[in-house]
Design a protein around this motif. Structure first.
Motif, PDB file in Angstrom:
ATOM      1  N   PHE A   1       0.549  -1.291   0.081  1.00 15.16           N
ATOM      2  CA  PHE A   1      -0.008   0.026   0.033  1.00 15.16           C
ATOM      3  C   PHE A   1       0.994   1.269   0.046  1.00 15.16           C
ATOM      4  O   PHE A   1       0.643   2.286  -0.925  1.00 15.16           O
ATOM      5  N   ALA A   2       2.176   1.322   0.915  1.00 15.51           N
ATOM      6  CA  ALA A   2       2.637   2.367   0.710  1.00 15.51           C
ATOM      7  C   ALA A   2       3.508   2.727  -0.706  1.00 15.51           C
ATOM      8  O   ALA A   2       3.532   3.817  -1.029  1.00 15.51           O
ATOM      9  N   THR A   3       3.893   1.588  -1.141  1.00  9.44           N
ATOM     10  CA  THR A   3       4.416   1.565  -2.382  1.00  9.44           C
ATOM     11  C   THR A   3       3.620   2.242  -3.656  1.00  9.44           C
ATOM     12  O   THR A   3       4.099   3.311  -4.271  1.00  9.44           O
ATOM     13  N   LEU A   4       2.206   1.736  -3.386  1.00  8.15           N
ATOM     14  CA  LEU A   4       1.408   2.416  -4.446  1.00  8.15           C
ATOM     15  C   LEU A   4       0.945   3.667  -4.037  1.00  8.15           C
ATOM     16  O   LEU A   4       0.688   4.561  -5.129  1.00  8.15           O
ATOM     17  N   PHE A   5       0.835   4.228  -2.880  1.00  9.85           N
ATOM     18  CA  PHE A   5       0.657   5.345  -2.331  1.00  9.85           C
ATOM     19  C   PHE A   5       1.863   6.309  -2.998  1.00  9.85           C
ATOM     20  O   PHE A   5       1.241   7.550  -3.556  1.00  9.85           O
TER      21      PHE A   5
ATOM     22  N   TYR B   1       1.963   7.014  -6.773  1.00 11.18           N
ATOM     23  CA  TYR B   1       0.797   7.774  -7.113  1.00 11.18           C
ATOM     24  C   TYR B   1       0.949   9.354  -6.705  1.00 11.18           C
ATOM     25  O   TYR B   1       1.031  10.261  -7.635  1.00 11.18           O
ATOM     26  N   ASN B   2       1.411   9.551  -5.604  1.00 16.39           N
ATOM     27  CA  ASN B   2       1.628  10.928  -5.117  1.00 16.39           C
ATOM     28  C   ASN B   2       2.714  11.476  -5.548  1.00 16.39           C
ATOM     29  O   ASN B   2       3.007  12.776  -5.458  1.00 16.39           O
ATOM     30  N   ALA B   3       3.886  10.913  -5.550  1.00 14.61           N
ATOM     31  CA  ALA B   3       5.239  11.448  -5.689  1.00 14.61           C
ATOM     32  C   ALA B   3       5.382  12.389  -7.154  1.00 14.61           C
ATOM     33  O   ALA B   3       5.837  13.739  -6.782  1.00 14.61           O
ATOM     34  N   PRO B   4       4.909  11.902  -8.302  1.00 13.10           N
ATOM     35  CA  PRO B   4       5.057  12.879  -9.076  1.00 13.10           C
ATOM     36  C   PRO B   4       3.951  14.097  -9.261  1.00 13.10           C
ATOM     37  O   PRO B   4       3.908  15.096 -10.091  1.00 13.10           O
ATOM     38  N   ARG B   5       2.784  13.966  -8.316  1.00 13.04           N
ATOM     39  CA  ARG B   5       2.023  15.033  -8.164  1.00 13.04           C
ATOM     40  C   ARG B   5       2.276  16.072  -7.164  1.00 13.04           C
ATOM     41  O   ARG B   5       2.134  17.198  -7.379  1.00 13.04           O
TER      42      ARG B   5
END
Length: 519
Positions: free
Chosen positions: A171-175, A178-182
């Motif tokens: 879950f942390a990897t997916l989170f 998703y949010n790092a480039p945003r």
């Protein structure tokens, strides 16, 4: 053959005559189902057809239902079409298979049914496969998902702690992905002391965050402590009193830069008597030597470069690699209902400034800007104060001053008493990195300007040389043409006896008037 045909006709007429002579009667037969055969009362559904063809049809129906995508729905639909319940139809199919198995006809009949189904799929395979390809892909994906869920359920039941830990990691990897480039995986209070991002935030996110912070509320909230007067300055000072500690408090904050050299100098003081809990400054000298015209031109370009950097707010273009990652960006926001059309703000992002040792976002607002008056040495000063949502409370000032030795660039961070202060090591790294970036930007811009100037001079020299060569070539060609014309004229005079007294006028006479000569 004629005699047999006649005999058949006579036989048919005889039977017809007997039917006419016999009295007419009707044979009625009624069939009442046995209630004990009902599946609901424990029966087997009644008798099955004796015909093997019908039993084969029942076997084909059973195979079609089993091979369908939803066997239960198909069974209910077929039962409804035949006026039966799904239980009755299922019992009939099972009893048919059981009886065929008992008689030993099941294997042969099942093989025939399978062969017929395969032949039917082969005959219409092109269109049916294309039509059901999306469904097959969807079925494959759904089956994989179901298999993963089942496997995960088994693993969770066997190893609950390890499975929970693994699920958290996934879950942390997916989170983060998703949010790092945003937004750089932003963390806000109360989970952090200020706006923090796990990775370096993108520029678009910073600008949108800054503008949204203005539009969602009634402007920006100042994070400086309450304004208060401080003690009078000592004798010999230019001004009798310090201004209020608040916005613009660094206007009278003087930093001694007489010992400035070309290497950066960093100074820091704590708890002074002027009302500051910490003042950290960094300054360095851009030396300019008086000499020939080329040196004077370089000095002029250097002054223009430093001035343009302050006007464009390009304070973090060339942060040294050895220092912490730092980014400074200035924004203009439309100010509705204010005296000014726009309000200037800025954002500073620095590694290790945020919580957990990550990137800290410090919102800033424009405080003041001072420039030299006409006829005075070049000076320029720009200051920003901190806003709520950051990691420290204070004011940061960027200034330049022209001296006899050159141009002194300085960056000062002032933290008033009662305000949050960053670690001293981090504050020194911040001001030194910004000062070195300003000097490096001005040097690079000066080199670019000199390079463009030399290229322009070289181009002008080449263009001037090419034009001069063309002029000389044209002159030589015209000179040769004149010499050729004189030579032709001399030859014409020598070969023409009337050359000395005949001169063409260049005017054509009217028709019929005869030759006209001009003498």
């Amino acid at each position: 053959s004629i005699e047999s045909t006649m005999f058949g006709r006579r036989t048919l007429l005889f039977y017809a005559w007997l039917l006419l002579l016999c009295p007419a009667f009707a044979l009625e037969a009624t069939w009442t189902p046995n209630e004990a055969d009902s599946v609901n009362k424990g029966g087997d559904g009644g008798p099955l057809p004796v015909s093997l063809a019908q039993r084969k049809q029942l076997l084909e129906l059973e195979s079609a239902i089993v091979q369908s995508q939803d066997p239960q729905a198909t069974l209910s639909h077929v039962a409804q079409q035949n006026g039966m319940s799904p239980q009755d139809l299922a019992g009939m199919l099972n009893r048919n298979r059981k009886e065929l198995e008992e008689t030993g006809q099941l294997e042969q009949m099942q093989a025939e049914v399978n062969a017929a189904i395969m032949q039917g799929q082969g005959a219409g395979g092109g269109r049916s496969m294309n039509a059901t390809l999306p469904r097959r892909i969807l079925g494959l994906v759904s089956s994989i998902i179901v298999a993963i869920i089942k496997s995960a359920a088994v693993q969770i039941s066997k190893r609950p702690k390890q499975s929970t830990f693994l699920a958290c990691i996934v879950f942390a990897t997916l989170f983060v992905s998703y949010n790092a480039p945003r937004n750089g995986v932003a963390v806000f209070p109360p989970f952090s002391g200020g706006h923090t991002t796990i990775v370096q935030p993108p520029n678009d996110y910073l600008e949108n965050y800054f503008v949204r912070k203005w539009t969602n509320g009634n402007g920006w909230d100042n994070s400086l402590p309450a304004s208060s007067k401080v003690a009078e300055k000592k004798k010999g000072s230019k001004s009798k009193k310090q201004p209020l500690i608040g916005v613009g408090m660094t206007t009278s904050l003087e930093i001694d830069t007489t010992n400035a050299v070309e290497d950066v100098t960093v100074e820091s003081t704590r708890n002074d008597e002027d009302g500051y809990s910490m003042v950290t400054s960094a300054y360095l000298l851009i030396s300019t030597s008086d000499g020939d015209d080329e040196d004077n031109m370089e000095q002029e370009y250097m002054e223009e470069s430093v001035k343009s950097i302050f006007l464009e707010r390009k304070f973090s273009e060339f942060i040294p690699v050895s220092s912490q990652s730092l980014k400074f960006r200035s924004f203009l926001v439309a100010a509705e209902g204010s005296d000014d059309d726009v309000v200037e703000g800025a954002l500073m992002v620095m590694k290790m400034l945020g919580d957990f040792g990550r990137y800290g976002v410090e919102p800033l607002c424009f405080s003041y800007e001072l420039e030299e008056e006409e006829g005075e040495p070049m000076t320029h000063c720009v200051a920003y104060h901190t806003l709520k949502g950051g990691h420290f409370d204070g004011e940061i000032k960027f200034s330049l001053e022209e001296t006899e030795d050159g141009i002194v660039v300085s960056v000062t961070l002032a933290i008033p008493k009662g305000g949050r202060a960053p670690p001293e090591r981090l504050a020194k790294s911040m001001v030194s990195s910004l000062a070195e970036s300003i000097v490096e930007s001005s040097r690079i811009r000066t080199k670019q300007t000199l390079s463009r100037r030399s290229q322009s001079q070289l181009y002008r020299a080449r263009a001037s040389g090419s034009a001069s060569a063309k002029r000389h070539l044209r002159y030589e060609q015209e000179k040769k043409q004149e010499e050729m014309a004189k030579d032709r004229k001399r030859k014409w005079k020598r070969n023409n006896p009337d050359a000395g007294r005949y001169r063409p006028t260049g005017h054509r006479p009217p028709s019929g008037s005869g030759p006209v000569h001009g003498f």
